[in-house]
Design a protein around this motif. Structure first.
Motif, mmCIF file in Angstrom:
data_model
loop_
_atom_site.group_PDB
_atom_site.id
_atom_site.type_symbol
_atom_site.label_atom_id
_atom_site.label_comp_id
_atom_site.label_asym_id
_atom_site.label_seq_id
_atom_site.Cartn_x
_atom_site.Cartn_y
_atom_site.Cartn_z
ATOM 1 N N GLN A 1 88.481 44.428 133.097
ATOM 2 C CA GLN A 1 89.354 45.522 132.696
ATOM 3 C C GLN A 1 90.735 44.963 132.369
ATOM 4 O O GLN A 1 91.322 44.216 133.140
ATOM 5 C CB GLN A 1 89.460 46.559 133.806
ATOM 6 N N ALA A 2 91.246 45.309 131.196
ATOM 7 C CA ALA A 2 92.525 44.766 130.736
ATOM 8 C C ALA A 2 93.689 45.353 131.529
ATOM 9 O O ALA A 2 93.637 46.499 131.988
ATOM 10 C CB ALA A 2 92.710 45.040 129.249
ATOM 11 N N GLU A 3 94.732 44.563 131.675
ATOM 12 C CA GLU A 3 95.971 45.025 132.288
ATOM 13 C C GLU A 3 97.050 45.058 131.212
ATOM 14 O O GLU A 3 97.143 44.155 130.386
ATOM 15 C CB GLU A 3 96.380 44.097 133.440
ATOM 16 N N TYR A 4 97.873 46.107 131.246
ATOM 17 C CA TYR A 4 98.882 46.307 130.209
ATOM 18 C C TYR A 4 100.254 46.511 130.846
ATOM 19 O O TYR A 4 100.375 47.159 131.896
ATOM 20 C CB TYR A 4 98.551 47.529 129.355
ATOM 21 N N ALA A 5 101.280 45.985 130.187
ATOM 22 C CA ALA A 5 102.645 46.188 130.676
ATOM 23 C C ALA A 5 103.093 47.626 130.441
ATOM 24 O O ALA A 5 103.830 48.199 131.245
ATOM 25 C CB ALA A 5 103.603 45.216 129.975
ATOM 26 N N PHE A 6 102.623 48.220 129.332
ATOM 27 C CA PHE A 6 103.037 49.587 129.008
ATOM 28 C C PHE A 6 102.229 50.588 129.821
ATOM 29 O O PHE A 6 101.007 50.464 129.962
ATOM 30 C CB PHE A 6 102.819 49.868 127.519
ATOM 31 N N SER A 7 102.918 51.616 130.344
ATOM 32 C CA SER A 7 102.223 52.672 131.069
ATOM 33 C C SER A 7 102.999 53.976 130.970
ATOM 34 O O SER A 7 104.217 53.984 130.758
ATOM 35 C CB SER A 7 102.043 52.295 132.549
ATOM 36 N N GLY A 8 102.259 55.075 131.094
ATOM 37 C CA GLY A 8 102.861 56.392 131.143
ATOM 38 C C GLY A 8 102.461 57.077 132.431
ATOM 39 O O GLY A 8 101.945 56.436 133.355
ATOM 40 N N ARG B 1 102.120 47.372 117.869
ATOM 41 C CA ARG B 1 102.586 45.993 117.708
ATOM 42 C C ARG B 1 103.580 45.598 118.793
ATOM 43 O O ARG B 1 103.600 44.441 119.234
ATOM 44 C CB ARG B 1 103.220 45.819 116.324
ATOM 45 N N GLU B 2 104.391 46.546 119.231
ATOM 46 C CA GLU B 2 105.416 46.234 120.217
ATOM 47 C C GLU B 2 104.875 46.135 121.643
ATOM 48 O O GLU B 2 105.424 45.404 122.467
ATOM 49 C CB GLU B 2 106.525 47.290 120.164
ATOM 50 N N HIS B 3 103.779 46.851 121.937
ATOM 51 C CA HIS B 3 103.353 46.964 123.327
ATOM 52 C C HIS B 3 101.995 46.332 123.643
ATOM 53 O O HIS B 3 101.676 46.145 124.827
ATOM 54 C CB HIS B 3 103.297 48.442 123.727
ATOM 55 N N PHE B 4 101.200 45.990 122.625
ATOM 56 C CA PHE B 4 99.839 45.525 122.893
ATOM 57 C C PHE B 4 99.465 44.367 121.986
ATOM 58 O O PHE B 4 100.077 44.148 120.937
ATOM 59 C CB PHE B 4 98.842 46.675 122.704
ATOM 60 N N ASP B 5 98.461 43.640 122.393
ATOM 61 C CA ASP B 5 97.880 42.572 121.577
ATOM 62 C C ASP B 5 96.455 43.004 121.243
ATOM 63 O O ASP B 5 95.551 42.890 122.079
ATOM 64 C CB ASP B 5 97.892 41.256 122.347
ATOM 65 N N THR B 6 96.234 43.502 120.033
ATOM 66 C CA THR B 6 94.945 44.090 119.662
ATOM 67 C C THR B 6 94.244 43.259 118.598
ATOM 68 O O THR B 6 94.876 42.564 117.812
ATOM 69 C CB THR B 6 95.136 45.519 119.123
ATOM 70 N N GLU B 7 92.913 43.368 118.579
ATOM 71 C CA GLU B 7 92.136 42.745 117.509
ATOM 72 C C GLU B 7 92.262 43.571 116.229
ATOM 73 O O GLU B 7 92.343 43.025 115.134
ATOM 74 C CB GLU B 7 90.672 42.622 117.914
ATOM 75 N N TRP B 8 92.235 44.903 116.380
ATOM 76 C CA TRP B 8 92.438 45.794 115.236
ATOM 77 C C TRP B 8 92.821 47.179 115.722
ATOM 78 O O TRP B 8 92.605 47.529 116.881
ATOM 79 C CB TRP B 8 91.210 45.872 114.321
ATOM 80 N N VAL B 9 93.413 47.953 114.793
ATOM 81 C CA VAL B 9 93.778 49.348 115.049
ATOM 82 C C VAL B 9 93.342 50.160 113.847
ATOM 83 O O VAL B 9 93.556 49.760 112.697
ATOM 84 C CB VAL B 9 95.293 49.501 115.281
#
Length: 291
Positions: free
Chosen positions: A27-34, A242-250
């Protein structure tokens, strides 16, 4: 004897490599959260739905992990060429659905536009999704000769995004499901903006449903409401990812009145609608427990 031992060693190494390749990503961990609004946690499916604002507009971000995407990401549809339905009715025969969003754009008497390179006339496509290729539960419903595919597929290793791909190339990968919208809807590839510079639709504020692949087991869904300021543009959404995640595609799925976000708590049978759901759709995308 040495040859036999070498063959056995090769077989063991191949089995180890195969098992390792099938191990799910954590499970991925992300810096951004709400602020967490909904949470689901089981051995095969985990998600949080978080509430926050972008430029004054209320949004939800669903962070999803699935153990086996090929079996846990599902499509449910209205009746091909017969009607469109409200999402809650589309998924009524899918009780295992734990999180549901709207899927493809579609053609109807109210939304008659079709690309210029589609053969025939608009009426030929009424009550069907956009896309040169339509596959549902492994069955091919549409395969337009000479028209490239732009959209998403579900394959053995999860969701994939295609840009200007020959249908034969896509079908060679044995997709079980497809979802499609406008040809310009691929937004980011390897975290780089690929939206067309001169596309008026990308600069219009609207409710939206945008999905991103982090890796084969982890996905992000941004649901943009019309509460607060009236929606977001695709360029605002692109900047957010782009500012908050590293994605393969959107990829931008259908939006506006068609947008919907529904989810249910673990152990509950009823889906709760967090946004939308009043308009009718051609299909939806659902995340489920392992069958």
């Amino acid at each position: 004897m040495k040859k036999i031992l070498c063959l056995l060693l090769c077989l063991v190494l191949a089995l180890i490599a195969s098992a390792a390749a099938e191990e799910p990503e954590p499970q991925a961990e992300y810096a951004f959260s709400g602020k967490v609004q909904r949470r689901y946690d089981s051995e095969s499916l985990k998600y949080t739905v978080e509430r926050f604002k972008i430029d004054g507009t209320l949004c939800y971000l669903s962070k999803i992990w699935v153990q086996d995407p090929a079996r846990q990401i599902r499509k449910a549809t209205a009746d091909w060429k017969k009607n469109i339905k409200r999402p809650v009715h589309i998924v009524e025969n899918m009780p295992e659905a734990a999180l549901v969003i709207n899927g493809s754009g579609y053609v109807s008497p109210m939304y008659p536009w079709i690309p210029e390179n589609y053969p025939g006339v608009s009426k030929d496509y009424h009550y069907t999704p956009l896309g040169s290729l339509t596959v549902t539960n492994g069955e091919i419903f549409r395969n337009l000769e000479g028209v490239s595919y732009y959209g998403l597929t579900l394959e053995e290793d999860g969701l994939h995004m295609y840009i200007d791909a020959e249908n034969e190339t896509v079908l060679a990968r044995n997709p079980t499901e497809t979802w499609s919208f406008y040809i310009e809807c691929p937004m980011l590839l390897n975290n780089e903006d690929i939206l067309p510079e001169e596309w008026p639709f990308a600069d219009q504020r609207a409710r939206r449903t945008v999905i991103a692949r982090v890796n084969r087991n982890n996905y992000l869904i941004l649901t943009v409401t019309n509460e607060g300021r009236i929606g977001l543009t695709l360029r605002q959404v692109s900047r957010f990812f782009r500012e908050h995640f590293d994605t393969e595609w959107v990829y931008d799925l259908d939006g506006g009145p068609s947008s919907v976000l529904m989810c249910r708590a673990k152990g509950r049978k009823t889906l709760v609608t967090l946004m939308g759901g009043k308009a009718k759709d051609a299909d939806v995308m659902a995340f489920t427990e392992l069958p």
